[in-house]
Design a protein around this motif. Structure first.
Motif, mmCIF file in Angstrom:
data_model
loop_
_atom_site.group_PDB
_atom_site.id
_atom_site.type_symbol
_atom_site.label_atom_id
_atom_site.label_comp_id
_atom_site.label_asym_id
_atom_site.label_seq_id
_atom_site.Cartn_x
_atom_site.Cartn_y
_atom_site.Cartn_z
ATOM 1 N N GLY A 52 0.817 -1.211 0.000
ATOM 2 C CA GLY A 52 0.000 0.000 0.000
ATOM 3 C C GLY A 52 0.844 1.252 0.000
ATOM 4 N N TRP A 53 1.857 1.289 0.855
ATOM 5 C CA TRP A 53 2.706 2.484 0.941
ATOM 6 C C TRP A 53 3.648 2.623 -0.245
ATOM 7 N N LEU A 54 3.870 1.543 -0.959
ATOM 8 C CA LEU A 54 4.707 1.640 -2.155
ATOM 9 C C LEU A 54 3.939 2.172 -3.362
ATOM 10 N N GLY A 55 2.618 2.290 -3.248
ATOM 11 C CA GLY A 55 1.878 2.890 -4.349
ATOM 12 C C GLY A 55 0.477 2.379 -4.565
ATOM 13 N N GLU A 56 0.130 1.230 -3.963
ATOM 14 C CA GLU A 56 -1.208 0.693 -4.203
ATOM 15 C C GLU A 56 -2.269 1.367 -3.342
ATOM 16 N N GLY A 57 -1.841 1.982 -2.266
ATOM 17 C CA GLY A 57 -2.773 2.630 -1.353
ATOM 18 C C GLY A 57 -3.319 1.655 -0.324
ATOM 19 N N LEU A 58 -3.624 2.169 0.845
ATOM 20 C CA LEU A 58 -4.206 1.350 1.907
ATOM 21 C C LEU A 58 -5.727 1.397 1.806
ATOM 22 N N PRO A 59 -6.393 0.342 2.232
ATOM 23 C CA PRO A 59 -7.856 0.297 2.095
ATOM 24 C C PRO A 59 -8.554 1.349 2.954
ATOM 25 N N GLU A 60 -9.745 1.727 2.529
ATOM 26 C CA GLU A 60 -10.552 2.666 3.323
ATOM 27 C C GLU A 60 -10.778 2.081 4.697
ATOM 28 N N GLY A 61 -10.685 2.931 5.683
ATOM 29 C CA GLY A 61 -10.888 2.473 7.048
ATOM 30 C C GLY A 61 -9.611 2.040 7.734
ATOM 31 N N HIS A 62 -8.504 1.863 6.965
ATOM 32 C CA HIS A 62 -7.235 1.518 7.588
ATOM 33 C C HIS A 62 -6.783 2.706 8.435
#
Length: 361
Positions: A149-159
């Motif tokens: 996620g932090w490399l570019g995919e993004g973290l899910p909503e609510g994380h």
């Protein structure tokens, strides 16, 4: 499915543990790593991977991210990466930031291999991260997903950390690999849709067929990261001008391995020390089995055995670990193997090809 078969070009890379040789310091091992990486870049190897070990008298590579930065700044075309970062010791955010910096230094050339093993003893693992060492939960799968996620995919909503970004952002990102020596890493790599490298040199091949089959059969292309499984093998391999010379050079590794099997991790002994060692009958029997399974010899023989192993296990790449006491003999081995595979050598002063890497969505 990306896998090697007869007639295909097998990708050949180098795995370096920054091995400490007897009679030389750990600091020298680091400088030997830098010199070998520069040579590998000129010889046309696909990747140069750095291992992570802590509190070790055998290996000096405690901080692969720093070595990657130095190699990235002094090479032109080879991919450079970790094999791997032992993620449970660290914050996934901090690792993402480190490798985003590396990607900014050399866009399109950075690999981030992650593993779950401690790369050390239990006391050292505790010293590195007391909280993780005391935890009863296994956060490794969640850590890998946070890292992605932090490399570019993004973290899910609510994380809870969804609003936190890892800088420096850019148009490319590191290529993430899963490393392992058992079915655990293979299964996680398949579930996450990541490339996978099996540490064949750790197990002497035990469990390799099962792990590689599990990876292929369980692979989820719907992850959107890879359309098909892509596997590599990390193996010990050593070339010399003659079979006899290859066996002489390998004797250092063989004696070191006997020590490792007793829980002792010394500096790599010289071939002379290996010859003079008073082996017991049981040790001589172990040595005989080691030589039979070792991928050592003339360049043509080593290439044939690597290709046969890759075809047997369904690997598209091999990463070669060459622990040799004499740095010049190690450079010679790496050069002979590159010539045997016909790797695309770059002459001094030649312009490097333009880097390429997947754009961050």
């Amino acid at each position: 499915m990306a896998r090697y078969a007869a007639g295909m070009a097998l990708a050949v890379s180098i795995l370096d543990q920054s091995t400490i040789a007897s009679g030389r310091g750990a600091d020298e091992a680091i400088r030997e790593t830098l010199a070998l990486a520069a040579l590998a870049d000129r010889l046309g190897y696909a990747r140069y991977w750095l291992a992570e070990h802590h509190n070790s008298r055998s290996h000096a590579g405690a901080a692969p991210e720093i070595l990657i930065a130095a190699i990235a700044a002094t090479t032109q075309r080879i991919r450079i990466g970790s094999a791997g970062v032992m993620l449970p010791h660290y914050s996934a955010l901090k690792v993402a930031e480190q490798f985003r910096v590396l990607e900014a230094i050399s866009p399109g050339r950075i690999d981030l291999g992650v593993g779950r093993a401690p790369g050390s003893d239990g006391r050292t693992a505790y010293a590195l991260n007391p909280a993780a060492a005391q935890s009863q939960s296994d956060r490794f799968p969640a850590q890998v997903q946070e890292l992605m996620g932090w490399l570019g995919e993004g973290l899910p909503e609510g994380h809870p950390f969804a609003s936190v970004i890892a800088q420096p952002r850019g148009p490319t990102r590191p290529e993430v690999w899963m490393l392992g020596s058992s079915g655990y890493g293979a299964q996680l790599a398949a579930w996450l849709g990541l490339p996978y490298c099996f540490a064949y040199f750790i197990t002497d091949g035990a469990g390799a067929a099962e792990a590689m089959a599990l990876y292929r059969e369980s692979f989820r292309p719907e992850s959107g990261r890879l359309p098909a499984p892509h596997a590599a093998l990390a193996v010990v391999a050593l070339c010399a001008g003659t079979e006899a010379e290859a066996e002489r050079l390998f004797s250092s590794r063989a004696l070191w391995r006997l020590s490792r099997d007793r829980g002792i991790y010394p500096a790599l002994p010289s071939p002379e020390a290996a010859v003079a060692h008073p082996y017991t009958p049981a040790e001589r029997e172990k040595l005989s089995r080691m030589r039979e399974s070792a991928i050592i010899g003339t360049p043509e023989r080593v290439r044939a055995r690597l290709e046969a192993l890759a075809a047997e296990l369904g690997a598209a790449e091999v990463a070669v670990l060459t622990p040799v006491h004499d740095p010049e003999a190690r450079r010679r081995s790496v050069t002979l193997l590159a010539e045997a595979f016909g790797l695309p050598r770059r002459e001094a002063g030649a312009a490097p090809p333009a880097p390429s890497a997947p754009a961050v969505p």
